[in-house]
Design an enzyme around this catalytic site. Sequence first.
Site, PDB file in Angstrom:
ATOM      1  N   GLY A  38       0.848  -1.188   0.000  1.00  0.00           N
ATOM      2  CA  GLY A  38       0.000   0.000   0.000  1.00  0.00           C
ATOM      3  C   GLY A  38       0.879   1.232   0.000  1.00  0.00           C
ATOM      4  O   GLY A  38       1.884   1.290   0.722  1.00  0.00           O
ATOM      5  N   ALA A  41       1.339   2.687   3.597  1.00  0.00           N
ATOM      6  CA  ALA A  41       2.203   1.885   4.465  1.00  0.00           C
ATOM      7  C   ALA A  41       3.652   1.968   4.003  1.00  0.00           C
ATOM      8  O   ALA A  41       4.580   2.114   4.820  1.00  0.00           O
ATOM      9  CB  ALA A  41       1.731   0.439   4.485  1.00  0.00           C
ATOM     10  N   ASN A  42       3.887   1.886   2.704  1.00  0.00           N
ATOM     11  CA  ASN A  42       5.244   1.981   2.179  1.00  0.00           C
ATOM     12  C   ASN A  42       5.890   3.313   2.558  1.00  0.00           C
ATOM     13  O   ASN A  42       7.057   3.362   2.967  1.00  0.00           O
ATOM     14  CB  ASN A  42       5.243   1.840   0.654  1.00  0.00           C
ATOM     15  CG  ASN A  42       4.843   0.463   0.183  1.00  0.00           C
ATOM     16  OD1 ASN A  42       4.905  -0.505   0.928  1.00  0.00           O
ATOM     17  ND2 ASN A  42       4.410   0.375  -1.063  1.00  0.00           N
ATOM     18  N   ALA A 240       8.001  -0.264  -5.091  1.00  0.00           N
ATOM     19  CA  ALA A 240       7.899   0.746  -4.024  1.00  0.00           C
ATOM     20  C   ALA A 240       8.891   1.888  -4.198  1.00  0.00           C
ATOM     21  O   ALA A 240       9.118   2.653  -3.261  1.00  0.00           O
ATOM     22  CB  ALA A 240       8.103   0.081  -2.668  1.00  0.00           C
ATOM     23  N   ALA A 241       9.450   2.032  -5.383  1.00  0.00           N
ATOM     24  CA  ALA A 241      10.499   3.035  -5.587  1.00  0.00           C
ATOM     25  C   ALA A 241       9.995   4.452  -5.314  1.00  0.00           C
ATOM     26  O   ALA A 241      10.654   5.237  -4.623  1.00  0.00           O
ATOM     27  CB  ALA A 241      11.043   2.933  -7.007  1.00  0.00           C
ATOM     28  N   GLY A 242       8.837   4.788  -5.859  1.00  0.00           N
ATOM     29  CA  GLY A 242       8.298   6.126  -5.658  1.00  0.00           C
ATOM     30  C   GLY A 242       7.950   6.397  -4.206  1.00  0.00           C
ATOM     31  O   GLY A 242       8.184   7.502  -3.693  1.00  0.00           O
ATOM     32  N   ASP A 243       7.397   5.409  -3.529  1.00  0.00           N
ATOM     33  CA  ASP A 243       7.042   5.577  -2.118  1.00  0.00           C
ATOM     34  C   ASP A 243       8.284   5.755  -1.256  1.00  0.00           C
ATOM     35  O   ASP A 243       8.292   6.545  -0.305  1.00  0.00           O
ATOM     36  CB  ASP A 243       6.243   4.369  -1.625  1.00  0.00           C
ATOM     37  CG  ASP A 243       4.929   4.195  -2.370  1.00  0.00           C
ATOM     38  OD1 ASP A 243       4.352   5.217  -2.785  1.00  0.00           O
ATOM     39  OD2 ASP A 243       4.488   3.047  -2.538  1.00  0.00           O
TER      40      ASP A 243
END
Length: 297
Positions: A38, A41-42, A240-243
Amino acid sequence: MTVFNIGSINIDHVYQVSHFVRPGETLTSNHYQKILGGKGANQSIALARANASVKHVGAINQSDQDLVNQLAQSGVGTALISHVTQATGHAIIQVNQEAENAIVLFAGANHAITGTQLQETFAQAQAGDWVLLQNETNGIDTAISLAKANNLQVAFNPAPMDKTLVEQVIEQIDLLIVNEVEAMDLFNVKSVEAAQRQFSQQHPQLAVIITLGSAGVRYLDKDGVIDVAAFNVQAIDTTAAGDTFIGYCLAGLMSEQPIALALRQACAASALCVTQNGASTSIPTLEQVTQFLEQQA
C-alpha cells in the site's frame, strides 16, 4: 516534528512473470510473495527507516493485526490505525522480466477512515507537523481542510491520479508530489516543461516535486528549479520506488536538510529499493542509504 500519514495499508500479492497477462491468457508465475504494501504503508515505513517520526492513520480488517505489527516493527506509530469489518485493502501485482509492474487494487478498509478518526488524529498534532496523503484512501479533502485549520503542513501524492480532486485541494497543499505523467495530465499538456510553466503561472507559491524515472527528479518552488539525477543501478522490481523516494525526501525536508541534499538522499534510497524484490521489504535503512552515497562519492 511528526508526520501524520493518512494512507493505505494493503496486502500485496506479488507474482514474478515472464510478461504481463494478456486478455484470455492463463500464465504461470515464476515466484510469489505475500507482503505488507500500500502506498501509505510503504511511505510510512520509508519515513521511519529515514529516522523520521511518523504516525500512520488508516484502517484494516480486524483479523489482520499482523500488518500493524509489521508497521510497528519498522518504527511506525500505529495507535491511530482502526480495525473494521471490511476486508483489508489488497493489490495483485505482476512484475515482469524488465522489472516493470502492473497492479490491480482493491480499496477495502482503506475507504473506511471516519471523520472521528481524523478528528482524533489532528487533536494530537502540533503546529508545524506534516500531514502526508496519497489517493488510496477516502476523506482526502476533509483531511486536508482539517490539517490547514490546525496549522499543519500538507504533502499530497495524488496517486492514483484524480485531476478533479487535485484541482479542488491544490490551494491548500504545501508540497505536491507527482510523476511526470501525472504532472502533464493535470494541465493537459505533452511535456514536463509545459507542466512546469503551468505550475509556475497558476500556483507560484506551491512546492512541487516531479519524479522523472531514470532521469531523476525536479523540484519547483517560488525560488526556482532544482534537478537531481537518478543513480544507475540494475533494477529488479520498481514496485515501491516512488514511495521510498517520498518518505526519504519528506524526512530530509523535516530535518531541515538543504533541498538538493534531501532529494539526492531520496534518489539514493529509491535506487537501493529497486535492487530488491517486494514493496515494504525492499525499503532500505538510513544506514544503507548513507553507505551507498559514500560509495558514490
